[in-house]
Design an enzyme around this catalytic site. Structure first.
Site, PDB file in Angstrom:
ATOM      1  N   GLU A  70      -3.227   4.851   1.925  1.00  0.00           N
ATOM      2  CA  GLU A  70      -4.274   5.339   1.039  1.00  0.00           C
ATOM      3  C   GLU A  70      -5.089   4.143   0.539  1.00  0.00           C
ATOM      4  OE1 GLU A  70      -2.303   7.476  -2.100  1.00  0.00           O
ATOM      5  OE2 GLU A  70      -1.560   9.031  -0.751  1.00  0.00           O
ATOM      6  N   GLY A 120       0.840  -1.181   0.000  1.00  0.00           N
ATOM      7  CA  GLY A 120       0.000   0.000   0.000  1.00  0.00           C
ATOM      8  C   GLY A 120       0.877   1.233   0.000  1.00  0.00           C
ATOM      9  N   TYR A 121       0.249   2.380  -0.153  1.00  0.00           N
ATOM     10  CA  TYR A 121       0.990   3.638  -0.269  1.00  0.00           C
ATOM     11  C   TYR A 121       0.558   4.618   0.814  1.00  0.00           C
ATOM     12  CZ  TYR A 121       2.923   1.892  -4.508  1.00  0.00           C
ATOM     13  OH  TYR A 121       3.629   1.119  -5.392  1.00  0.00           O
ATOM     14  N   LEU A 122       1.554   5.116   1.551  1.00  0.00           N
ATOM     15  CA  LEU A 122       1.319   6.202   2.499  1.00  0.00           C
ATOM     16  C   LEU A 122       1.221   7.515   1.740  1.00  0.00           C
ATOM     17  CD1 LEU A 122       3.822   5.035   5.245  1.00  0.00           C
ATOM     18  CD2 LEU A 122       1.327   5.024   5.401  1.00  0.00           C
TER      19      LEU A 122
END
Length: 157
Positions: free
Chosen positions: A82, A28-30
């Site tokens: 996100e 996942g992406y911060l």
């Protein structure tokens, strides 16, 4: 800390017969800011946090910093990422002096298979296996950070 890679679509599953190994990946992406994405990944039984910079004009090179972290910390960070966690299996396929990392995507990106090859320089030459398709290096829509926001299932093909 500069990553040089080229990216290709994959046109058949023949790579699976040649794979030396495979691991499940959840990431996942911060932050998916194109100038600096921050990724959290669990690959097999290891956790990682990675920061990537913006690509150069060719789309082949960009800054990359990665650090291994405990899986428990990666799991906690995935909870605050996100929307749009990516799930895939990565196959490592040796071809000549190089390793192709072939990602078979699941969930919202089901049906997409991409191969990446890391190079020492942008001018390196390498053997292209028969299962390798069209080059998509530098095409932002194939970046994992973008696949998390605009998954393959939403594309009009």
């Amino acid at each position: 800390m500069i990553e040089i890679e080229r990216k290709f679509l994959v046109k058949s599953n023949d790579f699976k017969k040649e794979a030396a190994s495979s691991k499940r990946i959840v990431q996942g992406y911060l932050s998916t800011n194109p100038e600096r994405s921050v990724r959290v990944r669990i690959k097999g039984d290891a956790g990682f946090i990675t920061v990537k910079g913006i690509s150069n004009a060719s789309g082949m090179s960009r800054f990359e910093w990665e650090k291994e972290i405990p899986v428990t910390e990666a799991e906690q960070l995935l909870n605050i990422c996100e929307e749009g966690v990516i799930s895939k299996t990565r196959y490592n396929v040796n071809v000549g002096d190089y390793i192709f990392e072939v990602d078979e995507f699941y969930d919202a990106n089901e049906g997409l298979i991409l191969a990446e090859i890391e190079l020492k320089s942008e001018t390196d030459e390498f053997e292209k296996p028969d299962w390798l398709g069209e080059e998509v290096t530098g095409d932002v829509k194939y970046y994992n950070s973008q696949l998390s926001k605009n998954p393959f299932k939403n594309w009009s093909l």
